[in-house]
Write an enzyme that holds these catalytic residues in place. Structure first.
Site: not given
Lengths: 717, 582
Positions: B354, B400
Site C-alpha cells: 500500500c 494505531r
C-alpha cells in the site's frame, strides 16, 4: 406412494403423473446454466402439460447430479403452472414481459418462479412452429385466467389411486370431535363450546362447518348477521385467557343499520366481558397492521431482489444490498407483525386478558397473528404435527382464501397477497432465533412454502371449507368418478421419500418430557414462574376468583374503561410492552415454554435458505449452518449405532446388519445451499465481486489523504 | 462476570491480578445507559477501573482495564444544577462510554480525574504500562509460540530459490522490519540495500508465504519512491524480476496495490507512487481500492453512533450501510481473495503493498495466508500469523491503538487490526467448522489489544520491543490463551489440510459482528450458550459415555464367553475374542 409412469421409449419423454396430459412441446431448446456467467447450456426438450412446464435434458445421464432433497413430484427442471411468477421474452437483448397474445416470438425465454428459481431457455435453434406453440402454450396455461375445475388438482384426484397415509397425526379440524379435543387440550371447554349451527353452511359459506364460540353466545345471535360480529375462539392460554377473532361489519352507509350493529356489538362485548370471562381487549388489525395491499407491494419488491439474471446483476446490487432490502419494507412488516403478536401475548400471559382480533373477514391478518401467538405460547404448535394442525385450524378450515391470495387461477390480481408466506417468514425468524425450540427445520418451512404451488394437494387450493366441500362431490362435472379424494400436503411421503423427509426434522429439538396428569401441574407452575413479572398475579387461578370478589360497581368501572371501542395499547402504561419484552429476554429460555422473538433491527433477517438457495454466487463450499448441522447429524448417527450395539451386547445377539447406510455427508463438500444445491461447481474458483468501487462522497477530504503524511521526496534529494 | 485469570481473594471487594495495586476508591453514581443511574463504589487500581453497585438486586459490575480508556472528560461545572450532571465521562476504545456522576463537594472529582488520567495514560506521564508490573504465572509461555526460523522451515524454507538473510539483524536495513527476512536466493545483501533506497521507509519486498505445491509466493513491501518525475530504479526492477522467476513459472508477477488508483497517483506528489508498466514490463498491477486509515476510523465512529448506547431501530439496515463498515470489510476480503486466488490457481507470485506496507498490506497478506494455509486456522497457527504478519512486520500498534497515550484525537489512530479480526470473524461465520478457535478467542484478542496487561501488542516495531525488553519483562497474551485452550476451542472444528477457503465477499453474507460491537447492550445479547453448540457437546458426552459402557459390556460378555468357551463357539466369535484379548 404416487405411481409415476416410466418412459416407454428410449427417447426422452416427460414423466407424467396420473391425470397429467402433454399439451405442447419444443425440441432443441437450450437451458442456460447460470453458474459461472458463461453461456454454457444443455440441449433438450421443453414441454408443457396441464400440470407443469418441464425441461427434459437430452443427455439424461446427468442423473448423479440430483439434489439431496429430491422431490418425487417436481423434478429440478419442472415448474408447476402455479409456480410460474413472470415470463419474459428476450428480443435483441431486450427483456419484455410476456402476458397475452404475442405478435413476435422471442429468442429467449426467462421464467421467474414463485419459489425463486430462474430459468433461461434459448429458443434460437428451435423450429419456428415449435417456438410459437410452446411459448403461447406456456403463457396460456400459466398466465391466463382459469376455472377452478380446470386445476390439475381435479384431474389428478380422479386419476390417481386413493391411498393416502391415514396415520397422519395432523388434526384436520373438519369434525366436531377435533374441535372438542382442542378445547379439552387447551382447557377452554369451561367457557367455550363447539357449535353445529353452520352445518349445511346455513349461516355462512365463509365460516367452517364447526367452530367455537363463548358458551353464552346463543344460536340466534350467531345467525343474526351471518356470523359477523361473533367472537370466534382460536385458543386458550394456560391461565384461562383466550384468543378470539371476529369478522367486522363492513362500513355501513345507512345510519340506522350502523346503530343496530353497534348495539349488537355492545351486547356481545357485555356478554363476554362478564365473569366467568376475563377482561377483554380488542385489536382492530386492519388499523394496527399494514394493509394487504402494503404487504403485497412489499413482497413484490422484496422477491424481485432475489430473482437474479446473472452474476453481473448480483454484484451490481451488492453494494446497495442493505438499503435495497430496507426499501422493500418487507422486513419491517415482519417486525411489526411480530411486535403485534408479542403485544397480544403480553395481554394473554401477563394481564390475563382475553384478546379479540378484529378484521373485515377475520381470515387474513387474524390468521397470521393468532398462529404466531400460538407458536410463541403453545409448545405443541412447535412440533411438526402441532404446527400442521395449527395451519389446518387457523388457515385451511379457518377460511383463509388461499386460492385468491395466491392468485392460483389468475382471476384477479387485486386479491393477491402473500399472507401465508408472511406467517412462514415470521415463524422462520423464530426458528432461527430459537433453533432448539422447534421440532421442524427451516427446510420444512421452505418446502412448505414451495408446496403452496403444487396443485395435487387440496390444502392450499380452496378459499374455504365450503368451497372444497361443494367441489369435492363432483356434482357439476361430467366425471362420474363421484366425490374426489384429495391429498393433503401434510402427507409428506407424497413428495419425499423417508431419507429426504429426514431433512424436515430438527436434530436440535429435544422432545418435551411426556408428563402424566400429576406432573403436568408442576410443569405449568414452572412455566408461570419463569414468566412472573411484577404485574403478574401468582395466586393460583387468580382470574376466576378475582371478579367474584369485586363489587359490581368496580366491574362496571373497569369494563367501561376496558371495552371502549378499539382500545389500543396506548391505554396501558407505555413501557408495559418493553418491560415484558426485556424481562423475558433477561431470563434463560425454556424451549418448551413461552418464546418471545427478538425484534430489534439486527435480529430480523433474510430467510436466506428460501430466498438465496438458487443463487450460485452465495454458495459456500463446506460452509454455512449446514456444516455444523451435518456434524450434529453424524454424531447422532454414531450415537444411535452405539445404542444398537449396546442393545446387542445386552442380548448377546449375533450382529445383524446394524450399519445402516449413513447419509452421504462429507461436510467439506457440502454446499451452504444444501439441501437445495444443484450447483456442482467443479473448480474452486472463488466468487469475486465485479463491481466494488464506490465513491464515499461524504468523506471526500479524508479519502484523498494518505495514511500518514510524510514527504518522501525530500529524503531522496 | 469476571475477567479470566483473575484471582478473587476472599477478603477483597474487587478482583486483583498479581502485581495489581489499589490506588483509590470512591462512591459514585454509574449512569448506566440501559438501566439508569446505579449507586456504586468505584475502585481504581494500576490496571483497572472496577465498579460494584451498592445494591445487590441485581448486582451491577463494571470491570474495565484502564488501557481501553481513550478519553476522560469532566462533565458539568461547580454550578451545574441538574441531577447527576456533574461528574466524569469516559470514552472507551471498545465501543462504549462510561459516565459517572459525583458529588460536587470537595475536590472529589479532581482527585479521581487525576488518578484515572495518570494510570490510563501512563505513556503521557512517564509511567510504565501495567504489563511491566504484571506478575501473573501461566503454565504456557506464549513468547515461545512464534519462532520465525521454525515458521519458515514449516513452509519449507530456505530452499534452493529462497534464502534467509540476517542483513537486518540490528535493524540497520529497515528499522520497522523483523531481524530475520526471507529473500530470493539470487539477490545479494548488497542488492537488498540498493532496493531499500527505492522503497518507502526501506521496506523492501520480502517473502511472507510460499505455496507448497506451485512455489508461487506472497511478497510484501511498501510503495516505490517514484515521485512526480517518475523515477526508476534498475535494482528494484531487477529484484522484482528475480522474484517473478523464482517460482519457476513464466507468468508475470502480479502486483496488488491495496490503495484506490487515485490515491496511488496522488502519492507521487509526496515522492511515492506505484510500479509503472514501462518500468516493470513483466509485472501486472491491480489496485484493490481499499481506503486509508482515516476513512476506516470515521467509519467505525459512525458505527458506534448507531449501536451505542441504543441500536438504531427504525432504519437499521440503511443506517448500517451508511457507516460503510461492512463495505470496507467486503473490500478487504475481496482483495485478499484475489491475492490468494492468484497464488493458488493463477500460479503467479504476487507482491502486495500500500503506502508503507504496514496496514492494508498486513490485512491482505495475513487474510490471504489464512485462506490458503489451514495451519493458520488453528489456535497456535493464528497466533503465529498475528505475531508474524502484524507484530514482527511493524504494524504500528502503539500508534494505531494509542496505548497509554492521552492524545485521543491523534490522526494515527485507526481500527485496522480490529478490521482484520472482523474479517476473520466473517470467515469463521461462513465456515463454522474450519477454524480451531471460537468467537471468544477473537474477542479476547481484541480485549487485550487495548488492555496493556500483556506485552504482545505494545510498541510499533520489533526493534523498539527489543529495546524495551518486552519478552523479558512482560507476559504474552498467548500465555493466557494457551494455558486455557479449551475455553477458546471451537468444538465443531475439523482439521482439513491444504484446502483453500474462500469466503464470499458479498453483502448477502457479511453481517455485523453483534456479539462484539453490541455486546454491552443487554437487549441484544445473544443466547449463551449457543444451542447448536450445546447440543453437540451433549451428544459428544453421550457418545463417550456409550463407548465407555460398551467397552465394559464387551469385557464382561467376553469373559462370559471365555468361561463357557468349551461349548460350541463359532469361529467369528473366536476371532473377536482374540482381537479383544491382544
Amino acid at each position: 406412494e404416487i405411481q409415476i409412469k416410466e418412459p416407454i421409449e428410449k427417447e426422452v419423454n416427460p414423466r407424467l403423473l396420473p391425470g397429467e396430459l402433454l399439451l405442447c412441446e419444443a425440441s432443441t431448446v437450450y437451458k442456460y446454466i447460470h453458474e459461472d456467467g458463461s453461456n454454457r447450456g444443455t440441449c433438450g426438450k421443453l414441454v408443457c402439460t396441464n400440470f407443469k412446464i418441464a425441461f427434459l435434458d437430452d443427455d439424461s445421464a446427468s442423473d448423479d447430479n440430483e439434489p439431496q432433497l429430491k422431490n418425487k413430484i417436481i423434478g429440478e427442471n419442472d415448474i408447476t403452472l402455479q409456480c410460474v411468477d413472470q415470463i419474459y421474452g428476450v428480443y435483441d437483448e431486450k427483456k419484455k414481459l410476456l402476458t397475452g397474445q404475442l405478435r413476435k416470438y422471442p429468442e429467449k425465454l426467462i421464467i421467474y418462479c414463485k419459489d425463486l428459481r430462474v430459468f433461461n431457455f434459448c429458443l434460437r435453434f428451435t423450429k419456428e412452429e415449435e417456438v410459437k406453440r410452446i411459448v403461447s402454450g406456456i403463457i396460456h396455461h400459466s398466465q391466463t385466467p382459469k376455472l377452478l375445475k380446470r386445476l390439475f388438482l381435479f384431474s389428478y384426484a380422479s386419476a390417481a389411486p386413493n391411498n393416502t397415509d391415514e396415520r397422519n397425526q395432523t388434526v384436520m379440524f373438519d369434525t366436531l370431535e377435533d374441535w372438542r379435543n382442542e378445547l379439552e387440550r387447551t382447557k377452554g371447554n369451561v367457557q367455550y363450546k363447539v357449535v353445529t349451527t353452520n352445518e349445511g353452511y346455513r349461516i355462512s359459506e365463509k365460516l367452517p362447518l364447526y367452530f367455537v364460540v363463548p358458551i353464552c353466545v346463543s344460536e340466534e345471535t350467531i345467525l343474526k348477521y351471518e356470523g359477523r360480529g361473533i367472537p370466534i375462539w382460536c385458543w386458550s392460554c394456560h391461565n384461562g385467557a383466550a384468543l378470539l377473532k371476529m369478522s367486522a361489519f363492513p362500513k355501513e352507509q345507512d345510519d340506522s343499520t350502523a346503530q343496530m350493529q353497534k348495539a349488537f356489538l355492545d351486547g356481545i362485548y357485555k356478554t363476554i366481558s362478564k365473569p366467568p370471562y376475563e377482561l377483554l381487549k380488542t385489536d382492530d388489525l386492519s388499523s394496527s397492521l399494514p394493509s394487504l395491499q402494503d404487504i403485497q407491494t412489499a413482497y413484490t419488491r422484496y422477491k424481485q431482489l432475489f430473482l437474479i439474471d446473472n452474476s453481473a446483476d448480483f454484484w451490481a446490487t451488492d453494494v446497495k444490498w442493505f438499503s435495497l432490502l430496507e426499501s422493500t419494507n418487507w422486513l419491517e412488516i415482519i417486525r411489526r407483525v411480530l411486535k403485534k403478536a408479542i403485544e397480544v401475548v403480553e395481554c394473554l400471559e401477563r394481564q390475563h386478558t382475553n384478546v379479540l382480533l378484529i378484521e373485515e373477514s377475520a381470515t387474513d391478518l387474524c390468521c397470521v397473528i393468532s398462529s404466531l401467538v400460538q407458536v410463541m405460547m403453545d409448545s405443541y404448535s412447535r412440533t411438526k404435527s402441532g404446527f400442521q394442525s395449527l395451519i389446518q385450524k387457523e388457515w385451511v378450515i379457518g377460511g383463509h382464501g388461499f386460492l385468491d391470495r395466491c392468485n392460483h387461477l389468475h382471476q384477479s390480481d387485486k386479491e393477491e397477497a402473500p399472507v401465508f408466506l408472511l406467517l412462514l417468514d415470521c415463524v422462520w425468524q423464530l426458528v432461527q432465533q430459537y433453533p432448539a425450540a422447534f421440532e421442524f427445520t427451516e427446510t420444512y418451512l421452505t418446502v412448505l412454502s414451495d408446496s403452496l404451488y403444487v396443485p395435487i394437494f387440496s390444502t392450499f387450493f380452496f378459499n374455504s371449507q365450503h368451497q372444497k366441500d361443494t367441489n369435492t362431490t363432483g356434482e357439476s362435472l361430467e366425471t362420474q368418478s363421484g366425490p374426489f379424494r384429495f391429498l393433503t400436503v401434510w402427507d409428506w411421503s407424497v413428495q419425499f421419500d423417508p431419507k429426504a423427509q429426514a431433512f424436515l426434522n430438527n436434530p436440535l429439538y429435544a422432545e418435551k418430557p411426556k408428563p402424566d396428569k400429576s406432573q403436568r401441574k408442576t410443569a405449568r407452575f414452572k412455566h408461570q414462574r419463569q414468566l412472573s413479572c411484577p404485574l403478574t398475579q401468582t395466586k393460583s387461578s387468580p382470574k376466576r376468583g378475582f371478579f367474584r370478589e369485586e363489587t359490581d360497581h368496580l366491574i362496571k368501572n373497569i369494563l367501561g374503561k376496558r371495552i371502549g371501542k378499539f382500545i389500543n395499547s396506548s391505554d396501558e402504561p407505555p413501557n408495559s410492552f418493553r418491560e415484558f419484552y426485556d424481562s423475558w429476554h433477561s431470563k434463560p429460555v425454556d424451549y418448551h415454554g413461552l418464546l418471545v422473538p427478538r425484534i430489534d433491527g439486527t435480529e430480523i433477517r433474510v430467510w436466506a435458505q428460501r430466498f438465496l438457495r438458487w443463487i450460485p454466487e452465495v454458495q459456500l463450499h463446506g460452509g454455512g449452518t449446514i456444516a455444523t448441522a451435518a456434524r450434529i447429524l453424524d454424531l447422532m448417527e454414531e450415537v444411535e449405532r452405539l445404542q444398537v450395539k449396546m442393545d446387542e451386547e445386552h442380548s448377546q445377539a449375533v450382529s445383524g446388519n446394524i450399519h445402516a447406510v449413513p447419509m452421504l455427508r462429507d461436510s467439506a463438500r457440502l454446499s451452504s445451499l444444501f439441501p437445495f444445491a444443484l450447483i456442482h461447481r467443479q473448480s474452486v474458483k472463488p466468487a469475486l465481486p465485479t463491481s466494488t468501487w464506490k465513491d464515499l462522497e461524504d468523506e471526500d477530504d479524508l479519502v484523498k489523504r494518505d495514511d500518514e503524511f510524510v514527504d518522501l521526496s525530500s529524503d531522496m534529494l | 462476570s469476571l475477567q479470566d485469570g483473575t484471582n478473587w481473594e476472599k477478603n477483597e471487594e474487587i478482583p486483583r491480578l498479581p502485581g495489581e495495586t489499589r490506588v483509590t476508591d470512591k462512591d459514585v453514581i454509574y449512569m448506566c445507559p440501559f438501566n439508569g443511574p446505579v449507586k456504586g463504589r468505584v475502585y481504581i487500581t494500576n490496571y483497572r477501573l472496577y465498579l460494584r453497585s451498592l445494591e445487590n438486586d441485581p448486582v451491577v459490575v463494571l470491570d474495565v482495564p484502564l488501557g481501553v480508556i481513550s478519553r476522560i472528560e469532566k462533565m458539568g461545572g461547580a454550578s451545574s444544577r441538574g441531577e447527576n450532571s456533574y461528574g466524569l465521562d469516559i470514552t472507551c476504545k471498545d465501543m462504549r462510554n462510561l459516565r459517572f456522576a459525583l458529588k460536587q463537594e470537595g475536590h472529589s472529582r479532581r482527585d479521581i480525574f487525576e488518578v484515572l488520567t495518570k494510570h490510563a495514560f501512563p505513556q503521557s506521564h512517564n509511567l510504565l504500562f501495567f504489563a511491566f508490573a504484571n506478575e501473573e504465572k501461566f503454565s504456557e509461555n506464549g513468547w515461545m509460540v512464534y519462532n520465525p526460523m521454525s515458521e519458515y522451515r514449516r513452509q519449507g524454507l530456505p530452499n534452493e530459490r529462497w534464502r534467509v538473510t540476517f542483513i537486518n539483524e540490528h535493524y540497520g536495513l529497515c528499522d520497522t522490519y523483523p531481524s530475520l527476512l526471507v529473500v530470493p536466493y539470487n539477490a545479494t545483501d548488497d542488492d537488498l540495500k540498493k532496493v531499500a533506497a527505492f522503497r518507502s521507509r526501506n521496506r523492501i519486498p520480502v517473502l511472507s508465504w510460499i505455496h507448497p505445491e506451485n512455489q508461487a509466493v506472497i511478497m510484501r513491501c511498501s510503495q516505490p519512491l517514484v515521485g512526480m518525475s517518475g523515477k526508476r530504479n534498475k535494482d528494484d526492477e531487477r529484484y522484482l524480476d528475480i522474484i517473478r522467476e523464482a517460482n519457476g513459472q513464466i507468468s508475470k508477477l502480479t502486483i496488488y496495490d491495496a490503495r484506490p488508483n487515485v490515491n496511488a497517483v496522488a502519492n507521487k506528489a509526496t515522492g511515492g507512487g506505484y510500479e509503472s508498466e514501462d518500468a516493470y514490463p513483466n509485472a501486472e498491477l491491480f489496485f484493490l481500492d481499499i481506503h486509508n486509515i482515516h476513512v476506516m476510523r470515521e467509519s467505525l465512529k459512525k458505527l458506534k453512533d448507531i449501536v451505542y448506547p441504543n441500536v438504531e431501530e427504525s432504519h437499521w439496515l440503511s443506517s448500517l450501510e451508511s457507516t460503510h463498515w461492512l463495505e470496507h470489510i467486503k473490500l478487504v476480503l475481496t482483495g485478499a481473495i484475489q491475492v490468494a486466488d492468484k497464488v493458488s490457481s493463477g500460479r503467479s507470485s504476487v507482491l502486495v503493498h500500500c503506502s508503507d506496507g504496514w496496514d492494508r498490506t498486513a490485512q491482505l497478506t495475513s487474510l490471504a495466508m489464512l485462506m490458503l494455509d489451514s495451519y493458520y486456522r488453528t489456535i497456535e497457527g493464528f497466533e503465529v500469523l498475528v505475531q508474524k504478519e502484524w507484530i514482527s512486520f511493524g504494524h504500528k500498534f502503539a500508534s494505531r491503538i494509542g496505548h497509554g497515550d492521552k492524545n485521543h484525537a491523534d490522526a494515527d489512530r485507526s481500527p485496522i487490526f480490529l478490521q482484520f479480526i472482523d474479517c476473520v470473524w466473517q470467515m469463521s461465520k461462513q465456515f463454522p467448522t474450519a477454524f480451531e478457535f471460537n468467537e471468544q478467542f477473537l474477542i479476547t484478542i481484541l480485549d487485550h489489544l487495548y488492555s496493556c496487561r500483556f506485552g504482545t501488542f505494545l510498541y510499533n516495531s520489533e526493534s523498539v520491543r527489543e529495546k524495551e525488553k518486552v519478552t523479558e519483562k512482560t507476559l504474552s497474551l498467548w500465555s493466557l490463551i494457551n494455558s486455557e485452550k479449551s475455553k477458546y476451542t471451537n468444538p465443531f472444528y475439523s482439521k482439513e489440510l491444504n484446502r483453500a477457503l474462500y469466503p464470499v465477499a458479498s453483502m448477502r453474507h457479511l453481517e455485523l459482528w453483534v456479539n462484539y460491537y453490541i455486546r454491552w447492550n443487554p437487549r441484544i445479547r445473544q443466547q449463551q450458550p449457543n444451542p447448536v453448540e450445546q447440543r453437540y457437546m451433549e451428544l459428544l458426552a453421550l457418545r463417550d459415555d456409550y463407548m465407555r459402557r460398551l467397552e465394559e459390556l464387551q469385557i464382561t460378555n467376553n469373559s462370559k464367553i471365555s468361561n463357557s468357551s468349551a461349548s460350541s463357539t463359532s469361529p467369528s466369535q473366536m476371532m473377536s475374542q482374540v482381537q479383544t484379548h491382544f
